[in-house]
Design an enzyme around this catalytic site. Structure first.
Site, PDB file in Angstrom:
ATOM      1  N   ASP A   1       0.850  -1.184   0.000  1.00  0.00           N
ATOM      2  CA  ASP A   1       0.000   0.000   0.000  1.00  0.00           C
ATOM      3  C   ASP A   1       0.889   1.238   0.000  1.00  0.00           C
ATOM      4  O   ASP A   1       2.079   1.165   0.329  1.00  0.00           O
ATOM      5  CB  ASP A   1      -0.870   0.033   1.257  1.00  0.00           C
ATOM      6  CG  ASP A   1      -2.023  -0.956   1.183  1.00  0.00           C
ATOM      7  OD1 ASP A   1      -2.389  -1.327   0.072  1.00  0.00           O
ATOM      8  OD2 ASP A   1      -2.540  -1.342   2.242  1.00  0.00           O
TER       9      ASP A   1
ATOM     10  N   ASP B   1      -4.661  -3.060   4.860  1.00  0.00           N
ATOM     11  CA  ASP B   1      -5.176  -2.610   6.150  1.00  0.00           C
ATOM     12  C   ASP B   1      -6.701  -2.614   6.232  1.00  0.00           C
ATOM     13  O   ASP B   1      -7.263  -2.561   7.306  1.00  0.00           O
ATOM     14  CB  ASP B   1      -4.656  -1.203   6.487  1.00  0.00           C
ATOM     15  CG  ASP B   1      -4.934  -0.192   5.377  1.00  0.00           C
ATOM     16  OD1 ASP B   1      -5.739  -0.506   4.480  1.00  0.00           O
ATOM     17  OD2 ASP B   1      -4.333   0.899   5.408  1.00  0.00           O
TER      18      ASP B   1
ATOM     19  N   ASP C   1      -9.334  -5.777   1.843  1.00  0.00           N
ATOM     20  CA  ASP C   1      -8.021  -6.328   1.481  1.00  0.00           C
ATOM     21  C   ASP C   1      -7.896  -7.798   1.881  1.00  0.00           C
ATOM     22  O   ASP C   1      -6.945  -8.472   1.492  1.00  0.00           O
ATOM     23  CB  ASP C   1      -6.890  -5.545   2.175  1.00  0.00           C
ATOM     24  CG  ASP C   1      -6.673  -4.174   1.565  1.00  0.00           C
ATOM     25  OD1 ASP C   1      -6.876  -4.049   0.347  1.00  0.00           O
ATOM     26  OD2 ASP C   1      -6.293  -3.246   2.290  1.00  0.00           O
TER      27      ASP C   1
END
Length: 1087
Positions: free
Chosen positions: A504, A812, A816
């Site tokens: 990310d 997070d 996901d």
């Protein structure tokens, strides 16, 4: 109601399942018990075609049958110890059955209550009598438990509804409980704490008992007892107890050292498991939103819930907007349940699937079904890793060879003994037909059997698979200090094979410290974004209403004055801080209107909205989200004169350019817009309101803000380190492509602007629309994916895996979870990560820092490297000890290394060797070589070279000493018995010194400087030191026990010199080139 009748819905591994419950946990977690009936894991495709039972590419999704297969194929002398840290398949089945029974019990209670409630409604009975209040509170615990467990809505109404219940529990529905120590203590005394009884951990005596279970050690104890009895009978107690007593004592030492080592490992795993259970939640106490441990939650707490959270206790809904709960962990039914004022009951252990809200805690700990469930099942933290399984295969192969050798030695020694070819030291035969007494013959046979069994002890490397657990336990403890909490053991070693990391952007590569630095409003750029005087009055008023209401964050103003405390996600906090600087009074703005419906921020749509009703009954819908997406929905804007103007093409072009400019400056762009709604178009009843789709067309643009989130210090170096280690870092973000590009250039993921073109830089939508074959082709080249959805991340992971990559993924959010599950290693964020993401991950990065991810790669490589060091060391000892004893047995009918000496060597080789070599800290050298392939052989060509050189040297020197030692050591003038004893002592001593010196060689299998970093491992130095001291004590002071003689200083120097030669020999050996292709493949090619 499938689980009510004991049935199980099928576990379909596809996106449909994830849409219904996007974070189903893998394998053997509680949610999966009914999601597949048997709880079996799905095999990795490659493993299905593997012939070897020990060749499991990934244990992450391996089926029970697959796990049973390798256990059955393993040669094991002590199953209780060997399989201690693997999954207990029998207990797992029992655990699943317990979970099913508890679920069924809960279902039956609720079904019976609903039946009873229906009957009572028909008869219209009088209200039930409430139970006596508990302590100083206006409600009894019995009523709270009955209401929570039976979901008794009528009882809730009888208690005054949620408002009445808050009053009885002395709780403010907005500010929570007082939260001081006295208040918390009173609530725990009245209603209990949010903990459940845990089963006592295994004591040291359990490990001691398990260490006794080794079949060979039992045989040795029996042989020692028989030898002791015969020795005392023939030689008297003063002299006769030495042979049997020394073997028994050596066995006890081995058992105690083994038990101590295993017990220490178990303590490390216990502390790590405590960390995993210790979830942190936010609560309102005294009006302040604070974070506490889940174990500190008490009855009466007001808890904010958002998507991805775990419901920490039983409770009722206070306020909620589109709140949906996945109750599959408790009911076994994989469906989402929407919560509202008519269905307000929340069960502990369930997950928030959508929406947000607040809850009032009504039951905690053992008083909840989740607490009962957790207290009823024994937590089995065992889990085999691929390396552990492969080492069991290697141990089985070596063990078979060892057993064969031991059997041959036994037959040869017995044949020579009874044929009169075995002589004492003075040359007289040890056995004479019709002359040797039965007790002497039995004693001789016992000694031979003891030697053969001891060879088995040395040859079967029981400690080899356990060395994986040792190094993993050590690594996990150290990784905690490096801000990484390991949830799955196998992830440690798999991380060493990672070839790509899909990371990310926000919070991982950046600091997650967001600030609004640019703003566009009233159709122009605002020169000073925090100066409210530069904004028109109507726009300012609408903007503050939107900022205050369309947020999941909150602002706390201390009664004593001081700076406001802002909580929420980093983006929410940045916008709230901006609003406060503009003069927004959060509580005042919230009181001016009320939220009637909400559309929580969605990572697919990249926006979230709320509908609010003001005091004059007017309704407005506020939207906030990705700038270019929200802008595309806008048709008007408010100009400098406070007039609503159409958003014509020229002005639209101006705003688009502004977004691109801010994105190119690595700013996250967020647009804020609103629209009015006619009250008659708003549903009035609750059911229809829940289904109402907030209008998102014809919006009026209020502002576009640019939020700065600086790159983390050191992240560029971490990315470069990954690149040099052969690990490609890819950024996958939901942000604007230009923002992603700017951050990628800053972090070093993109080398230059020349790299910033397709397919290096790609939008999620573009990637999503490609064919599967094209996706696989493009995936290899992608460095940055912008405006990606969680599904795009999942597609990328699948494409990379099909290309043969070992993929690590950071995530997070709740959505996901599928990508974290699919990846070889799922890395969730400890600060910003939801509980759903954490439970789907293998490792939790506690500080959300990409540099910590790179440290995990280092530790993963270190695990594999340390195991290889130990294998090289142990196999050298194995080969040398076996060959020396076999050759000696065939030649002379006796062995130079007796049972006690072999047990001491086994201790050096197994437990102490593992402790010394399996706990080597990682070095920078590990990050300057490519990842280790998961199909690479455990014993590399370099290891074979090192092993063979050392083993050949040791065998040659020690056999020469064994056969020619009397003349070489000038012992011809000594009495034959003493000379023979000294010669055997030198062989034994030299052999041990060879292992001590070779332990240093094993530290650096492919480096010339074997002393590099040795002082950083005090455990290694300590173990070598202890081994040396113990060897001196054994030779000089324990001669009667170990059948050794005291050596002169010259002979000590000879032994040390023999061991020392292994160092220069290792240096010379490392200069010999080896082929890159593994030997096993070379032989296959030739055959």
């Amino acid at each position: 109601m499938a689980s009510f009748f004991g049935l199980s819905p099928s576990h379909a591994h596809n996106m449909e399942e994830f849409k219904g419950s996007p974070y189903r946990r893998r394998g053997f977690d509680i949610e999966s018990v009914d999601a597949g009936g048997s709880g079996e894991r799905q095999d990795d495709g490659d493993d299905v075609f593997s012939d070897s039972p020990f060749d499991i590419r990934s244990t992450k999704n391996a089926s029970i049958e697959r796990l049973k297969r390798w256990r059955q194929a393993a040669l094991v002398l002590n199953a209780s110890r060997r399989f201690r840290y693997t999954l207990n398949l029998k207990k797992e089945e029992e655990r699943q059955e317990t979970v099913r029974r508890i679920r069924m019990h809960a279902q039956v209670i609720r079904a019976a209550y609903r039946f009873k409630e229906a009957g009572e409604k028909a008869e219209a009975p009088a209200q039930r009598t409430p139970s006596a209040p508990t302590g100083e509170y206006g409600v009894g615990q019995e009523d709270l438990l009955s209401m929570s467990r039976q979901h008794d809505f009528s009882l809730l109404q009888q208690l005054g509804g949620v408002a009445g219940l808050c009053e009885k529990l002395k709780t403010d529905s907005e500010k929570g409980i007082m939260g001081n120590d006295e208040d918390i203590s009173a609530r725990k005394n009245a209603f209990g704490s949010n903990t459940y009884p845990k089963k006592k951990p295994r004591s040291f005596w359990t490990f001691l008992w398990e260490a006794w279970q080794d079949l060979t050690l039992v045989i040795l104890i029996i042989a020692a007892a028989a030898s002791l009895a015969l020795g005392i009978k023939s030689e008297g107690i003063e002299q006769g107890w030495y042979d049997g007593g020394s073997i028994a004592f050596a066995v006890v030492i081995v058992i105690v050292v083994t038990a101590v080592s295993d017990y220490r490992q178990s303590l490390q795993f216990q502390s790590l498991n405590e960390e995993k259970r210790n979830i942190h939640m936010e609560v309102y106490r005294g009006g302040r939103r604070i974070e506490i441990s889940i174990f500190d939650i008490v009855v009466g707490d007001i808890i904010p819930l958002k998507i991805g959270d775990q419901v920490p206790a039983d409770g009722v809904l206070v306020t909620g907007h589109s709140l949906a709960i996945d109750e599959s962990s408790m009911t076994g039914e994989s469906k989402i349940v929407h919560k509202n004022s008519k269905s307000p009951f929340l069960m502990s252990g369930c997950k928030v699937a959508d929406g947000y809200g607040t809850m009032l805690v009504t039951a905690v700990g053992i008083n909840t079904e989740w607490g009962l469930l957790m207290a009823s099942i024994s937590e089995d933290t065992g889990e085999e890793t691929p390396l552990q399984v492969r080492l069991n295969g290697l141990a089985t192969f070596i063990g078979v060879v060892g057993l064969t050798v031991a059997f041959v030695v036994l037959v040869v020694l017995l044949a020579r003994y009874f044929s009169g070819h075995t002589n004492f030291a003075d040359g007289t035969p040890a056995f004479k037909a019709h002359k040797t007494t039965a007790s002497k013959a039995i004693d001789g046979v016992i000694k031979i059997v003891t030697i053969a069994v001891t060879i088995v002890v040395v040859a079967v490397p029981e400690g080899l698979p356990l060395a994986v657990t040792l190094t993993l336990a050590y690594s996990m403890r150290k990784m905690m200090r490096d801000k990484a909490l390991v949830r799955r053991l196998s992830a440690c070693e798999t991380m060493g094979s990672a070839t790509t990391i899909c990371s990310d952007k926000t919070g991982t590569l950046t600091l997650n410290e967001m600030t609004v630095v640019e703003a566009y409003a009233n159709g122009k750029k605002v020169e000073r974004p925090t100066d409210v005087s530069l904004l028109s009055p109507t726009l300012s008023s609408m903007l503050m209403e939107g900022v205050a209401q369309n947020t999941t964050g909150s602002v706390f103003v201390p009664d004593a004055g001081g700076e406001e405390e802002v909580s929420g996600s980093p983006t929410e906090k940045a916008i709230l801080h901006w609003g406060l600087k503009l003069g927004m009074k959060f509580d005042v703005e919230r009181s001016k209107s009320s939220i009637i419906h909400a559309f929580p921020f969605n990572s697919e749509k990249k926006r979230g909205g709320v509908a609010v009703k003001t005091a004059d009954e007017s309704v407005r819908v506020h939207w906030k989200g990705a700038a270019e997406i929200v802008l595309a929905l806008c048709y008007h804007y408010i100009d400098e004169n406070d007039c609503v103007q159409p958003l014509h093409e020229q002005k639209m072009h101006f705003f688009r350019n502004s977004i691109e400019e801010m994105a190119a400056g690595s700013l996250r762009c967020v647009a804020i817009a609103f629209r009015s709604v006619e009250p008659e178009n708003v549903p009035t009843n609750e059911e229809r309101l829940e289904e109402w789709v907030l209008p998102e067309n014809d919006l009026v643009l209020l502002a576009i803000v640019g939020i700065k989130d600086p790159c983390r210090p050191g992240v560029k170096d971490a990315v470069q380190l990954c690149t040099s280690a052969g690990v490609k870092v890819r950024m996958v973000t939901g942000d604007n492509l230009q923002t992603a590009k700017a951050i990628a250039l800053e972090c070093g993921i993109l080398a230059s602007d020349a790299d910033a073109s397709e397919p290096n830089l790609i939008e999620g939508k573009t990637f999503r629309e490609l064919s599967e074959e094209r996706r696989q082709e493009i995936a290899e080249k992608i460095s940055v994916m912008g405006r990606s959805s969680p599904n795009d991340k999942l597609l990328l992971v699948k494409a990379l895996k099909k290309r043969g990559h070992v993929v690590a993924v950071t995530g997070d959010g709740t959505n996901d979870a599928p990508a974290l599950h699919e990846a070889d290693i799922g890395l969730s964020m400890g600060i910003q990560g939801t509980e759903v993401a954490k439970e789907s991950s293998d490792i939790i990065i506690l500080d959300d820092n990409f540099s910590s991810v790179v440290k995990v790669v280092r530790w993963g490589r270190s695990v594999y490297a340390n195991i290889q060091k130990f294998i090289q060391f142990q196999l050298t000892v194995n080969v040398a000890a076996l060959i020396i004893n076999v050759v000696a047995a065939f030649s002379t009918g006796d062995v130079p290394l007796n049972a006690v000496q072999l047990l001491w060597i086994n201790l050096i080789m197994d437990t102490l060797g593992a402790l010394a070599l399996a706990t080597e800290p990682p070095t920078d050298y590990l990050m300057h070589r490519p990842p280790v392939g998961r199909r690479e052989p455990l014993i590399t060509n370099i290891m074979w070279r090192n092993l063979l050189i050392q083993a050949v040297y040791q065998v040659t020197v020690l056999l020469i000493l064994n056969f020619q030692g009397l003349s070489i050591l000038h012992l011809e003038h000594e009495p034959s018995a003493r000379a023979y004893k000294i010669k055997n002592t030198v062989v034994f001593n030299a052999f041990v010194f060879c292992q001590l010196f070779n332990e240093f060689n094993a530290r650096k299998p492919d480096q010339l400087n074997i002393f590099e970093g040795v002082v950083k491992n005090p455990l290694f130095i300590g173990i070598v030191g202890v081994t040396l001291v113990m060897q001196i004590v054994i030779v000089e002071f324990l001669g009667k026990f170990t059948s050794t003689a005291r050596l002169s200083w010259k002979l000590w120097l000879v032994c040390i010199a023999i061991g020392f030669v292994s160092w220069p020999l290792a240096v010379i050996g490392k200069l010999i080139p080896v082929p890159d292709t593994p030997l096993s493949r070379l032989f296959k090619c030739r055959s």
